[in-house]
Design a protein around this motif. Structure first.
Motif, PDB file in Angstrom:
ATOM      1  N   GLY A   1      13.355  17.947  45.034  1.00 43.12           N
ATOM      2  CA  GLY A   1      12.424  19.003  45.416  1.00 43.12           C
ATOM      3  C   GLY A   1      12.813  19.776  46.659  1.00 43.12           C
ATOM      4  N   TRP A   2      13.689  19.234  47.472  1.00 43.10           N
ATOM      5  CA  TRP A   2      14.037  19.860  48.749  1.00 43.10           C
ATOM      6  C   TRP A   2      14.728  21.219  48.587  1.00 43.10           C
ATOM      7  N   ASP A   3      15.391  21.423  47.461  1.00 46.81           N
ATOM      8  CA  ASP A   3      16.098  22.683  47.222  1.00 46.81           C
ATOM      9  C   ASP A   3      15.263  23.708  46.463  1.00 46.81           C
ATOM     10  N   ARG A   4      14.067  23.342  46.032  1.00 45.44           N
ATOM     11  CA  ARG A   4      13.204  24.312  45.343  1.00 45.44           C
ATOM     12  C   ARG A   4      12.870  25.442  46.312  1.00 45.44           C
ATOM     13  N   VAL A   5      12.710  26.658  45.772  1.00 49.28           N
ATOM     14  CA  VAL A   5      12.501  27.806  46.650  1.00 49.28           C
ATOM     15  C   VAL A   5      11.251  28.602  46.294  1.00 49.28           C
ATOM     16  N   GLY A   6      10.715  29.196  47.332  1.00 46.04           N
ATOM     17  CA  GLY A   6       9.702  30.231  47.241  1.00 46.04           C
ATOM     18  C   GLY A   6      10.277  31.435  47.971  1.00 46.04           C
ATOM     19  N   PHE A   7       9.533  32.520  48.007  1.00 41.85           N
ATOM     20  CA  PHE A   7      10.021  33.733  48.661  1.00 41.85           C
ATOM     21  C   PHE A   7       9.025  34.214  49.697  1.00 41.85           C
ATOM     22  N   SER A   8       9.543  34.589  50.846  1.00 40.24           N
ATOM     23  CA  SER A   8       8.743  35.187  51.913  1.00 40.24           C
ATOM     24  C   SER A   8       9.555  36.327  52.498  1.00 40.24           C
ATOM     25  N   ARG A   9       8.944  37.479  52.609  1.00 42.14           N
ATOM     26  CA  ARG A   9       9.627  38.672  53.125  1.00 42.14           C
ATOM     27  C   ARG A   9      10.895  38.978  52.335  1.00 42.14           C
ATOM     28  N   GLY A  10      10.846  38.676  51.035  1.00 43.93           N
ATOM     29  CA  GLY A  10      11.966  38.971  50.160  1.00 43.93           C
ATOM     30  C   GLY A  10      13.126  37.992  50.254  1.00 43.93           C
TER      31      GLY A  10
ATOM     32  N   LEU B   1      13.239  22.460  52.137  1.00 43.70           N
ATOM     33  CA  LEU B   1      13.888  21.946  53.340  1.00 43.70           C
ATOM     34  C   LEU B   1      13.813  22.966  54.468  1.00 43.70           C
ATOM     35  N   TYR B   2      14.114  24.214  54.191  1.00 44.18           N
ATOM     36  CA  TYR B   2      14.050  25.240  55.232  1.00 44.18           C
ATOM     37  C   TYR B   2      12.621  25.351  55.793  1.00 44.18           C
ATOM     38  N   THR B   3      11.634  25.276  54.938  1.00 45.90           N
ATOM     39  CA  THR B   3      10.248  25.375  55.397  1.00 45.90           C
ATOM     40  C   THR B   3       9.904  24.198  56.301  1.00 45.90           C
ATOM     41  N   ALA B   4      10.374  23.017  55.953  1.00 42.50           N
ATOM     42  CA  ALA B   4      10.171  21.846  56.817  1.00 42.50           C
ATOM     43  C   ALA B   4      10.881  22.045  58.151  1.00 42.50           C
ATOM     44  N   GLN B   5      12.101  22.541  58.100  1.00 43.11           N
ATOM     45  CA  GLN B   5      12.848  22.801  59.331  1.00 43.11           C
ATOM     46  C   GLN B   5      12.140  23.850  60.184  1.00 43.11           C
ATOM     47  N   ARG B   6      11.613  24.857  59.523  1.00 45.61           N
ATOM     48  CA  ARG B   6      10.885  25.918  60.224  1.00 45.61           C
ATOM     49  C   ARG B   6       9.642  25.355  60.913  1.00 45.61           C
ATOM     50  N   ALA B   7       8.940  24.463  60.250  1.00 44.73           N
ATOM     51  CA  ALA B   7       7.752  23.852  60.842  1.00 44.73           C
ATOM     52  C   ALA B   7       8.125  23.057  62.096  1.00 44.73           C
ATOM     53  N   VAL B   8       9.203  22.268  62.012  1.00 41.30           N
ATOM     54  CA  VAL B   8       9.643  21.502  63.179  1.00 41.30           C
ATOM     55  C   VAL B   8      10.064  22.452  64.291  1.00 41.30           C
TER      56      VAL B   8
ATOM     57  N   ALA C   1      -0.246  26.111  57.080  1.00 43.35           N
ATOM     58  CA  ALA C   1       0.292  27.136  56.178  1.00 43.35           C
ATOM     59  C   ALA C   1       1.593  26.673  55.530  1.00 43.35           C
ATOM     60  N   TYR C   2       2.458  26.028  56.295  1.00 41.93           N
ATOM     61  CA  TYR C   2       3.721  25.558  55.728  1.00 41.93           C
ATOM     62  C   TYR C   2       3.492  24.418  54.750  1.00 41.93           C
ATOM     63  N   GLY C   3       2.501  23.585  55.014  1.00 45.30           N
ATOM     64  CA  GLY C   3       2.162  22.534  54.051  1.00 45.30           C
ATOM     65  C   GLY C   3       1.739  23.125  52.719  1.00 45.30           C
ATOM     66  N   GLN C   4       0.913  24.170  52.770  1.00 51.53           N
ATOM     67  CA  GLN C   4       0.486  24.839  51.535  1.00 51.53           C
ATOM     68  C   GLN C   4       1.665  25.471  50.825  1.00 51.53           C
ATOM     69  N   ARG C   5       2.551  26.101  51.583  1.00 51.27           N
ATOM     70  CA  ARG C   5       3.723  26.730  50.975  1.00 51.27           C
ATOM     71  C   ARG C   5       4.594  25.699  50.272  1.00 51.27           C
ATOM     72  N   ILE C   6       4.801  24.567  50.912  1.00 53.91           N
ATOM     73  CA  ILE C   6       5.630  23.523  50.303  1.00 53.91           C
ATOM     74  C   ILE C   6       4.989  23.024  49.012  1.00 53.91           C
ATOM     75  N   GLN C   7       3.683  22.800  49.034  1.00 53.19           N
ATOM     76  CA  GLN C   7       3.006  22.341  47.824  1.00 53.19           C
ATOM     77  C   GLN C   7       3.121  23.378  46.704  1.00 53.19           C
ATOM     78  N   HIS C   8       2.958  24.643  47.029  1.00 55.02           N
ATOM     79  CA  HIS C   8       3.104  25.698  46.003  1.00 55.02           C
ATOM     80  C   HIS C   8       4.542  25.762  45.489  1.00 55.02           C
ATOM     81  N   THR C   9       5.503  25.630  46.386  1.00 56.04           N
ATOM     82  CA  THR C   9       6.908  25.688  45.983  1.00 56.04           C
ATOM     83  C   THR C   9       7.264  24.531  45.057  1.00 56.04           C
ATOM     84  N   LEU C  10       6.684  23.379  45.306  1.00 55.58           N
ATOM     85  CA  LEU C  10       6.947  22.225  44.443  1.00 55.58           C
ATOM     86  C   LEU C  10       6.239  22.334  43.095  1.00 55.58           C
ATOM     87  N   GLY C  11       5.117  23.049  43.062  1.00 61.43           N
ATOM     88  CA  GLY C  11       4.323  23.110  41.840  1.00 61.43           C
ATOM     89  C   GLY C  11       4.477  24.369  41.016  1.00 61.43           C
TER      90      GLY C  11
END
Length: 174
Positions: free
Chosen positions: A132-141, A147-154, A72-82
């Motif tokens: 790309g590391w600073d690009r953002v998406g939104f979850s729960r507002g 970068l945060y999503t990668a950190q969250r996955a780890v 799921a985090y991989g998909q989120r990162i790809q969407h955030t980059l694209g």
């Protein structure tokens, strides 16, 4: 976000930087495979499926959750980059576990799929451009950077590996 610290496992988000996220993710499969495939003499797979309490997942459920979260985090990162500031639905871990019938899955298959999911996420992270590391998406507002999503996955991998150990000790009565 990156200054967060998990009070339960001690994980510090800032400890994961772009250059080491993929390496860290690639270390998880071996660490999860061991408890899922190397049982003590006289044990069978039921020890992996046992919940120490009704509200606490089994070791197998935690491992299956990590497999799916990496995906799921991989998909989120790809969407955030694209995409420009995509919005993501919140992940409901308990619903995922129930719908996926985590506790009925084959531990060997879960271990293999977790390895594949970790590798896929690692490859996605290695392909993130410097800007790309600073690009953002939104979850729960809330904003969630790549970068945060990668950190969250780890963090998920680390935290739930500790859960697997804790559950196995409880189920074994130690």
């Amino acid at each position: 976000m990156s200054d967060e610290r998990c009070e339960k496992c001690g994980f510090e988000y800032k400890s994961v930087q772009p250059g080491d996220a993929a390496v860290t993710l690639r270390a998880f499969p071996k660490r999860y495979r061991a408890p899922l495939t190397r049982l003590l003499p006289g044990e069978d797979e039921s020890v992996l499926r046992a919940r120490p309490e009704p509200s606490v997942w089994s070791a197998l459920e935690y491992a299956a959750h990590v497999r799916d979260v990496f995906g799921a985090y991989g998909q989120r990162i790809q969407h955030t980059l694209g995409e420009e500031q995509p919005v993501f639905e919140a992940i409901d871990p308990d619903a995922m576990a129930a719908e996926g019938r985590y506790n009925e899955q084959d531990p060997e298959v879960v271990a293999s799929e977790l390895a594949a999911s970790a590798e896929t996420l690692a490859l996605i992270l290695e392909a993130v451009p410097d800007d790309g590391w600073d690009r953002v998406g939104f979850s729960r507002g809330e904003e969630r950077s790549v970068l945060y999503t990668a950190q969250r996955a780890v963090h998920e991998g680390n935290h739930h590996l500790l859960d697997v150990g804790r559950v196995m000790r409880a189920v074994r009565g130690r």
